[in-house]
Design a protein around this motif. Structure first.
Motif, PDB file in Angstrom:
ATOM      1  N   ALA A  22       0.846  -1.200   0.000  1.00 11.92           N
ATOM      2  CA  ALA A  22       0.000   0.000   0.000  1.00 11.92           C
ATOM      3  C   ALA A  22       0.884   1.254   0.000  1.00 11.92           C
ATOM      4  O   ALA A  22       0.604   2.226  -0.709  1.00 11.92           O
ATOM      5  N   GLU A  23       1.953   1.201   0.768  1.00 17.39           N
ATOM      6  CA  GLU A  23       2.867   2.351   0.862  1.00 17.39           C
ATOM      7  C   GLU A  23       3.522   2.650  -0.494  1.00 17.39           C
ATOM      8  O   GLU A  23       3.614   3.810  -0.896  1.00 17.39           O
ATOM      9  N   ILE A  24       3.971   1.612  -1.186  1.00 15.86           N
ATOM     10  CA  ILE A  24       4.558   1.801  -2.520  1.00 15.86           C
ATOM     11  C   ILE A  24       3.540   2.447  -3.449  1.00 15.86           C
ATOM     12  O   ILE A  24       3.877   3.283  -4.279  1.00 15.86           O
ATOM     13  N   LEU A  25       2.264   2.081  -3.271  1.00 13.54           N
ATOM     14  CA  LEU A  25       1.194   2.613  -4.119  1.00 13.54           C
ATOM     15  C   LEU A  25       0.736   4.002  -3.689  1.00 13.54           C
ATOM     16  O   LEU A  25      -0.150   4.588  -4.321  1.00 13.54           O
ATOM     17  N   GLY A  26       1.319   4.534  -2.616  1.00 14.21           N
ATOM     18  CA  GLY A  26       0.942   5.864  -2.145  1.00 14.21           C
ATOM     19  C   GLY A  26      -0.484   5.908  -1.627  1.00 14.21           C
ATOM     20  O   GLY A  26      -1.143   6.945  -1.672  1.00 14.21           O
ATOM     21  N   LEU A  27      -0.980   4.770  -1.130  1.00 18.75           N
ATOM     22  CA  LEU A  27      -2.370   4.680  -0.691  1.00 18.75           C
ATOM     23  C   LEU A  27      -2.449   4.241   0.759  1.00 18.75           C
ATOM     24  O   LEU A  27      -1.533   3.607   1.290  1.00 18.75           O
ATOM     25  N   GLU A  28      -3.586   4.559   1.387  1.00 20.86           N
ATOM     26  CA  GLU A  28      -3.907   3.979   2.684  1.00 20.86           C
ATOM     27  C   GLU A  28      -4.260   2.507   2.458  1.00 20.86           C
ATOM     28  O   GLU A  28      -4.816   2.169   1.407  1.00 20.86           O
ATOM     29  N   PRO A  29      -3.996   1.636   3.443  1.00 21.73           N
ATOM     30  CA  PRO A  29      -4.346   0.215   3.272  1.00 21.73           C
ATOM     31  C   PRO A  29      -5.797   0.009   2.827  1.00 21.73           C
ATOM     32  O   PRO A  29      -6.078  -0.824   1.965  1.00 21.73           O
ATOM     33  N   GLY A  30      -6.710   0.803   3.362  1.00 20.33           N
ATOM     34  CA  GLY A  30      -8.129   0.639   3.020  1.00 20.33           C
ATOM     35  C   GLY A  30      -8.491   1.072   1.615  1.00 20.33           C
ATOM     36  O   GLY A  30      -9.628   0.878   1.173  1.00 20.33           O
ATOM     37  N   GLU A  31      -7.549   1.680   0.901  1.00 16.65           N
ATOM     38  CA  GLU A  31      -7.789   2.050  -0.506  1.00 16.65           C
ATOM     39  C   GLU A  31      -7.283   0.973  -1.460  1.00 16.65           C
ATOM     40  O   GLU A  31      -7.277   1.138  -2.675  1.00 16.65           O
ATOM     41  N   VAL A  32      -6.797  -0.122  -0.875  1.00 15.61           N
ATOM     42  CA  VAL A  32      -6.253  -1.233  -1.660  1.00 15.61           C
ATOM     43  C   VAL A  32      -7.079  -2.478  -1.333  1.00 15.61           C
ATOM     44  O   VAL A  32      -7.403  -2.718  -0.172  1.00 15.61           O
ATOM     45  N   ALA A  33      -7.426  -3.263  -2.356  1.00 12.17           N
ATOM     46  CA  ALA A  33      -8.116  -4.535  -2.104  1.00 12.17           C
ATOM     47  C   ALA A  33      -7.272  -5.687  -2.613  1.00 12.17           C
ATOM     48  O   ALA A  33      -6.725  -5.623  -3.722  1.00 12.17           O
ATOM     49  N   LEU A  34      -7.167  -6.719  -1.797  1.00 10.84           N
ATOM     50  CA  LEU A  34      -6.515  -7.950  -2.241  1.00 10.84           C
ATOM     51  C   LEU A  34      -7.566  -8.858  -2.855  1.00 10.84           C
ATOM     52  O   LEU A  34      -8.624  -9.100  -2.254  1.00 10.84           O
ATOM     53  N   VAL A  35      -7.278  -9.366  -4.041  1.00  7.36           N
ATOM     54  CA  VAL A  35      -8.122 -10.369  -4.692  1.00  7.36           C
ATOM     55  C   VAL A  35      -7.387 -11.696  -4.575  1.00  7.36           C
ATOM     56  O   VAL A  35      -6.234 -11.810  -5.013  1.00  7.36           O
ATOM     57  N   ALA A  36      -8.033 -12.684  -3.969  1.00  5.41           N
ATOM     58  CA  ALA A  36      -7.340 -13.956  -3.758  1.00  5.41           C
ATOM     59  C   ALA A  36      -8.326 -15.100  -3.671  1.00  5.41           C
ATOM     60  O   ALA A  36      -9.495 -14.911  -3.304  1.00  5.41           O
ATOM     61  N   ALA A  37      -7.830 -16.284  -3.992  1.00  3.26           N
ATOM     62  CA  ALA A  37      -8.647 -17.505  -3.916  1.00  3.26           C
ATOM     63  C   ALA A  37      -8.441 -18.221  -2.587  1.00  3.26           C
ATOM     64  O   ALA A  37      -8.940 -19.328  -2.406  1.00  3.26           O
ATOM     65  N   HIS A  38      -7.691 -17.589  -1.680  1.00  2.00           N
ATOM     66  CA  HIS A  38      -7.313 -18.262  -0.434  1.00  2.00           C
ATOM     67  C   HIS A  38      -7.768 -17.445   0.775  1.00  2.00           C
ATOM     68  O   HIS A  38      -7.341 -16.297   0.959  1.00  2.00           O
ATOM     69  N   ASN A  39      -8.609 -18.059   1.586  1.00  2.00           N
ATOM     70  CA  ASN A  39      -9.148 -17.362   2.756  1.00  2.00           C
ATOM     71  C   ASN A  39      -8.064 -16.880   3.716  1.00  2.00           C
ATOM     72  O   ASN A  39      -8.179 -15.806   4.302  1.00  2.00           O
ATOM     73  N   GLY A  40      -6.995 -17.655   3.855  1.00  2.00           N
ATOM     74  CA  GLY A  40      -5.930 -17.284   4.793  1.00  2.00           C
ATOM     75  C   GLY A  40      -5.224 -15.998   4.371  1.00  2.00           C
ATOM     76  O   GLY A  40      -4.899 -15.137   5.201  1.00  2.00           O
ATOM     77  N   ASP A  41      -4.999 -15.872   3.073  1.00  2.00           N
ATOM     78  CA  ASP A  41      -4.367 -14.675   2.523  1.00  2.00           C
ATOM     79  C   ASP A  41      -5.272 -13.460   2.770  1.00  2.00           C
ATOM     80  O   ASP A  41      -4.820 -12.385   3.218  1.00  2.00           O
ATOM     81  N   LEU A  42      -6.561 -13.628   2.521  1.00  2.00           N
ATOM     82  CA  LEU A  42      -7.515 -12.534   2.715  1.00  2.00           C
ATOM     83  C   LEU A  42      -7.610 -12.133   4.185  1.00  2.00           C
ATOM     84  O   LEU A  42      -7.711 -10.945   4.505  1.00  2.00           O
ATOM     85  N   ALA A  43      -7.554 -13.112   5.070  1.00  2.00           N
ATOM     86  CA  ALA A  43      -7.637 -12.804   6.509  1.00  2.00           C
ATOM     87  C   ALA A  43      -6.441 -11.944   6.926  1.00  2.00           C
ATOM     88  O   ALA A  43      -6.590 -10.981   7.688  1.00  2.00           O
ATOM     89  N   ALA A  44      -5.255 -12.282   6.424  1.00  2.00           N
ATOM     90  CA  ALA A  44      -4.060 -11.501   6.771  1.00  2.00           C
ATOM     91  C   ALA A  44      -4.132 -10.102   6.168  1.00  2.00           C
ATOM     92  O   ALA A  44      -3.725  -9.116   6.791  1.00  2.00           O
TER      93      ALA A  44
END
Lengths: 238, 238
Positions: free
Chosen positions: A169-191
């Motif tokens: 998020a920092e590299i993207l110059g964004l707040e974490p909440g302005e970034v969404a992770l798209v993933a097929a794995h629940n564990g990755d999404l939870a983190a």
């Protein structure tokens, strides 16, 4: 109304979410094994066994036991161990070629059509444990339209470590909440959620083959839950 | 016969070599200055003055006086200082917009046609002191076909420090001699050669305007010396 209001960048888990690693690795393993007259070894089983060494190898980095080491190097060490298990020895050029099978994986059929639509409204990047070269070669070969190649090497941390998400998020110059992770794995999404990111689950019911037992459904109330990247584009009004 | 035998990746200086920073910054500065009723300030002079603070700001990082700090942050500090010199105060949104003028620079007319040809045979990436987001936004807006976005932030070192070049080769999984730097600046090329990279000089005689006095010719026997990216594509048989 978009399912991810305020989100400016979509970052993607890659192995399993964007590309079908199991079929791709098996395809090149089949060629390699045939050349070594080892048709007794199932290429899909070979792919699974190689992948099985992935988490323990990264764990050595996450725990601080070794400095950050890019995935091409870990894949190669794991390949050497796997071939030793099978009593196969091979030359350097051949091993380099097989190790780069991870650079030659094919996207799921909906991935590129979906990404091309999503790209019009969002900044797109992988947030993968793959290294930059691996992800860039994969994108060049398959035509994946990333805006930048991010991930563990850029963040110098392996998922699911918090820094992998927050530094992206920092590299993207964004707040974490302005970034969404798209993933097929629940564990990755939870983190990712724990680190403050928004989350989108995409079902990949055959990542591990026909008998897959994990990640067959969303385990939590992720902000978006979809069956394909095209459906995600629909949900985000792209 | 290619002018750069054995070279697999081409990496590019960006400000001045790929894009015309001076006209681009002046364009957005003109809008900003008009809004503040400061038509007494020449937008091109404003661009030059902003750029003049660039090397000293990076020098603080190169010398170890401060930790690695991405260019967006340095540009913003320099902008604040420049506006203070002129007695201009502005709101955060406006300053963010003006600071991102560096993300909105236009390529020289030959750059994209040349890169599209070069891309067929080579891996292409920026090796710029710009940060990843800056370079990626620039590429997205202008259609620059990078295979990955590299540079100072990925290498965590500012050119002309040796590590900026050697770590870029390492990320690419290549020996330094398999990578060529394309740049309009003799000093950058000299540092790249010292680090083991191949070198290509491209003449940009108007980077600093009509009275440019520097980099009007190749100062050394760089492996390729050309007048445009299209000529470089010709020389590399692309």
């Amino acid at each position: 109304m978009s399912a991810l209001p305020g989100v400016k960048a979509l970052v993607f888990d890659t192995f399993g979410t964007v590309v079908d690693w199991r079929s791709g690795i098996a395809r090149d393993a089949r060629t390699f094994l045939a050349k070594h007259k080892r048709d007794d070894i199932d290429p899909l089983g070979f792919a699974d066994a190689w992948r099985k060494k992935y988490q323990p190898a990264m764990e050595a980095v996450r725990s601080g036991k070794r400095p950050f080491t890019r995935l091409d190097v870990l894949h190669r060490e794991n390949l050497d161990a796997l071939l030793a298990d099978h009593g196969i020895s091979a030359g350097k050029a051949e091993l380099d070629w097989l190790n780069r099978a991870w650079h030659r994986l094919d996207p799921w059929p909906d991935a590129i059509p979906g990404l091309l639509r999503l790209r019009a409204k969002h900044f797109l990047a992988p947030l993968s444990n793959g290294n930059i070269l691996l992800l860039a070669n994969m994108a060049k070969r398959a035509g994946i339209p990333w805006d930048a190649v991010l991930g563990a090497e850029a963040a110098q941390a392996y998922k699911p470590q918090r820094e992998a998400y927050t530094r992206t998020a920092e590299i993207l110059g964004l707040e974490p909440g302005e970034v969404a992770l798209v993933a097929a794995h629940n564990g990755d999404l939870a983190a990712a959620r724990k680190a403050g990111l928004k989350t989108a689950f995409v079902l990949r019911s055959h990542e591990h083959g026909p008998d897959q037992a994990t990640d067959l459904r969303a385990d939590s109330d992720w902000e978006a839950i979809v069956g394909s990247f095209e459906e995600l584009a629909d949900r985000l009004g792209c």
